[in-house]
Design a protein around this motif. Structure first.
Motif, PDB file in Angstrom:
ATOM      1  N   VAL A 197       0.576  -1.359  -0.101  1.00 60.64           N
ATOM      2  CA  VAL A 197       0.140  -0.218   0.164  1.00 60.64           C
ATOM      3  C   VAL A 197       1.251   1.043  -0.134  1.00 60.64           C
ATOM      4  O   VAL A 197       1.816   0.945   0.948  1.00 60.64           O
ATOM      5  CB  VAL A 197      -0.964  -0.238   1.370  1.00 60.64           C
ATOM      6  N   PHE A 198       0.601   2.068  -0.537  1.00 57.69           N
ATOM      7  CA  PHE A 198       1.308   3.908  -0.878  1.00 57.69           C
ATOM      8  C   PHE A 198       0.753   4.491   0.324  1.00 57.69           C
ATOM      9  O   PHE A 198       0.608   5.158  -0.253  1.00 57.69           O
ATOM     10  CB  PHE A 198       1.602   3.973  -2.629  1.00 57.69           C
ATOM     11  N   THR A 199       1.140   4.233   1.242  1.00 58.96           N
ATOM     12  CA  THR A 199       1.448   4.925   2.447  1.00 58.96           C
ATOM     13  C   THR A 199       2.745   4.525   2.890  1.00 58.96           C
ATOM     14  O   THR A 199       3.741   4.186   1.943  1.00 58.96           O
ATOM     15  CB  THR A 199       0.472   4.704   3.904  1.00 58.96           C
ATOM     16  N   PRO A 200       3.247   5.430   3.969  1.00 63.47           N
ATOM     17  CA  PRO A 200       4.751   5.748   4.583  1.00 63.47           C
ATOM     18  C   PRO A 200       4.555   4.389   5.333  1.00 63.47           C
ATOM     19  O   PRO A 200       4.249   3.488   5.996  1.00 63.47           O
ATOM     20  CB  PRO A 200       4.062   6.742   5.783  1.00 63.47           C
ATOM     21  N   GLY A 201       6.183   3.883   5.092  1.00 62.67           N
ATOM     22  CA  GLY A 201       6.994   2.344   4.702  1.00 62.67           C
ATOM     23  C   GLY A 201       6.320   1.355   3.674  1.00 62.67           C
ATOM     24  O   GLY A 201       6.896   0.750   3.891  1.00 62.67           O
ATOM     25  N   ARG A 202       4.595   2.080   3.507  1.00 58.16           N
ATOM     26  CA  ARG A 202       5.230   0.749   2.419  1.00 58.16           C
ATOM     27  C   ARG A 202       4.366  -0.385   2.498  1.00 58.16           C
ATOM     28  O   ARG A 202       4.971  -1.267   2.139  1.00 58.16           O
ATOM     29  CB  ARG A 202       5.892   0.419   1.328  1.00 58.16           C
ATOM     30  N   PRO A 203       3.572  -0.089   3.494  1.00 55.35           N
ATOM     31  CA  PRO A 203       2.445  -1.823   4.050  1.00 55.35           C
ATOM     32  C   PRO A 203       2.737  -3.212   2.820  1.00 55.35           C
ATOM     33  O   PRO A 203       2.306  -2.705   2.559  1.00 55.35           O
ATOM     34  CB  PRO A 203       2.112  -1.401   5.070  1.00 55.35           C
ATOM     35  N   ALA A 204       2.538  -4.481   3.663  1.00 54.71           N
ATOM     36  CA  ALA A 204       1.672  -5.289   2.731  1.00 54.71           C
ATOM     37  C   ALA A 204       0.443  -5.128   3.217  1.00 54.71           C
ATOM     38  O   ALA A 204       0.246  -4.756   4.271  1.00 54.71           O
ATOM     39  CB  ALA A 204       3.016  -6.755   3.842  1.00 54.71           C
ATOM     40  N   SER A 205       0.081  -5.562   1.988  1.00 52.66           N
ATOM     41  CA  SER A 205      -1.088  -5.478   2.113  1.00 52.66           C
ATOM     42  C   SER A 205      -2.178  -6.541   3.061  1.00 52.66           C
ATOM     43  O   SER A 205      -1.799  -7.863   2.569  1.00 52.66           O
ATOM     44  CB  SER A 205      -2.276  -5.284   0.218  1.00 52.66           C
ATOM     45  N   THR A 206      -2.939  -6.843   3.245  1.00 47.83           N
ATOM     46  CA  THR A 206      -3.225  -7.355   3.728  1.00 47.83           C
ATOM     47  C   THR A 206      -4.619  -7.950   3.461  1.00 47.83           C
ATOM     48  O   THR A 206      -4.979  -7.224   2.334  1.00 47.83           O
ATOM     49  CB  THR A 206      -4.397  -7.189   5.139  1.00 47.83           C
ATOM     50  N   GLY A 207      -4.269  -9.410   3.103  1.00 44.91           N
ATOM     51  CA  GLY A 207      -5.204 -10.424   2.323  1.00 44.91           C
ATOM     52  C   GLY A 207      -4.253 -10.230   0.505  1.00 44.91           C
ATOM     53  O   GLY A 207      -5.197 -10.713   0.347  1.00 44.91           O
ATOM     54  N   TYR A 208      -3.521 -10.522   0.374  1.00 48.06           N
ATOM     55  CA  TYR A 208      -2.265 -10.555  -0.826  1.00 48.06           C
ATOM     56  C   TYR A 208      -3.007 -11.521  -1.215  1.00 48.06           C
ATOM     57  O   TYR A 208      -2.520 -12.304  -0.230  1.00 48.06           O
ATOM     58  CB  TYR A 208      -1.608  -8.964  -1.063  1.00 48.06           C
TER      59      TYR A 208
END
Length: 313
Positions: A157-168
């Motif tokens: 996800v394009f937010t600070p830190g670029r966290p992994a998407s839940t449910g990818y």
């Protein structure tokens, strides 16, 4: 946002926004970072968001290639082919990477599953490409199901830190779970025949049907003959009998269907990968997906159904 990954392979982020200010404040730093790095920048977004980015970028807007998303997101595989050409051209001109802002035009409900599948396919087709794709999702306008699917089709996800998407999900998993809707038909077919002697009798029968409706020699009529021939050839080579061809006509829209008792494509990504890649098979399905207004393959009750729709005028 200064979370820039290396340029050696694909980065594919979902971005969720709820207004012009958030759209611009999130993406302008992404563009500026790319320009400083020497990346090529492409934004395929709505007309309104083109204006938002131009205004926010000022003179730097001249360094960005803007594309009206309504002209770009026509068919998933034609868009895939377009991105492939763009990446090849940009790297050939010396850019280390291409930064893409791709705001998919999901359109009405019958189109939406196909474009969510496209988002999943990008992760496989461009896995080794020097591309960073950010896909904006307008949470004010899009159905909740599409926003939820974005987390299943984008690894991060394009937010600070670029966290992994839940449910990818992997592309193969997502395509298996989210089938492409079959082009709709109504009433009995105007053509129904068993395929016993290869593609030639099927071409003759469909050609006669098109001629009877004044479409002989038309460009889209020829496209229909080509894709029908490709699907029949696939059925003869890889399917099992009995094999049948059916066609329906509704105004200027023609739907053709080829059925057999085979298992269908083993790889759900067959036909999505550009045939220039080092993969076996898939060229016929690639051509079909390039040319059809709608196309789907399903396996039901021991029968594989390949159905294609084209508007001929």
């Amino acid at each position: 946002m200064d979370d820039s990954p290396g340029a050696a392979a694909l980065v594919h982020d979902a971005m969720f926004y709820a207004g012009d200010q958030q759209f611009a404040s999130t993406l302008v730093p992404f563009i500026h970072e790319g320009l400083r790095a020497g990346d090529a920048i492409v934004a395929a977004v709505t007309r309104a968001n083109i204006a938002v980015l131009r205004d926010a970028l000022g003179t730097d807007a001249a360094a960005v290639t803007f594309i009206d998303r309504d002209d770009w997101y026509v068919r998933p595989t034609t868009t895939v082919a377009g991105w492939e050409r763009m990446v090849t051209d940009a790297t050939g001109r010396g850019h280390p990477r291409v930064r893409v802002i791709g705001e998919v035009g999901f359109g009405p409900a019958p189109r939406q599953a196909g474009w969510s599948r496209y988002e999943a396919v990008l992760n496989e087709v461009f896995a080794d490409a020097p591309a960073w794709i950010v896909c904006p999702y307008d949470v004010r306008a899009l159905p909740a199901e599409l926003v939820s699917d974005a987390r299943r089709t984008h690894p991060t996800v394009f937010t600070p830190g670029r966290p992994a998407s839940t449910g990818y999900l992997s592309p193969a998993e997502f395509l298996s779970l989210v089938p492409e809707p079959m082009p709709a038909v109504s009433g009995p077919p105007v053509l129904a025949m068993e395929i016993t002697d290869g593609v030639a009798p099927a071409r003759h029968a469909l050609s006669a049907l098109l001629a009877a409706h004044g479409w002989a020699g038309s460009e889209r009529g020829d496209d229909l003959l080509l894709v029908m021939s490709e699907i029949v050839t696939n059925s003869v080579r890889h399917g099992r009998g009995p094999r049948c061809l059916r066609a329906w006509i509704d105004g200027d829209r023609v739907v053709c269907e080829v059925t057999d008792s085979g298992d269908g494509p083993a790889d759900p990504l067959t036909g999505y990968r550009p045939p220039s890649r080092a993969v076996t098979g898939g060229r016929g399905l690639w051509i079909t997906r390039q040319l059809c207004d709608a196309f789907a393959v399903a396996h039901r009750d021991g029968i594989t159904i390949a159905r294609m729709a084209l508007t001929l005028t």
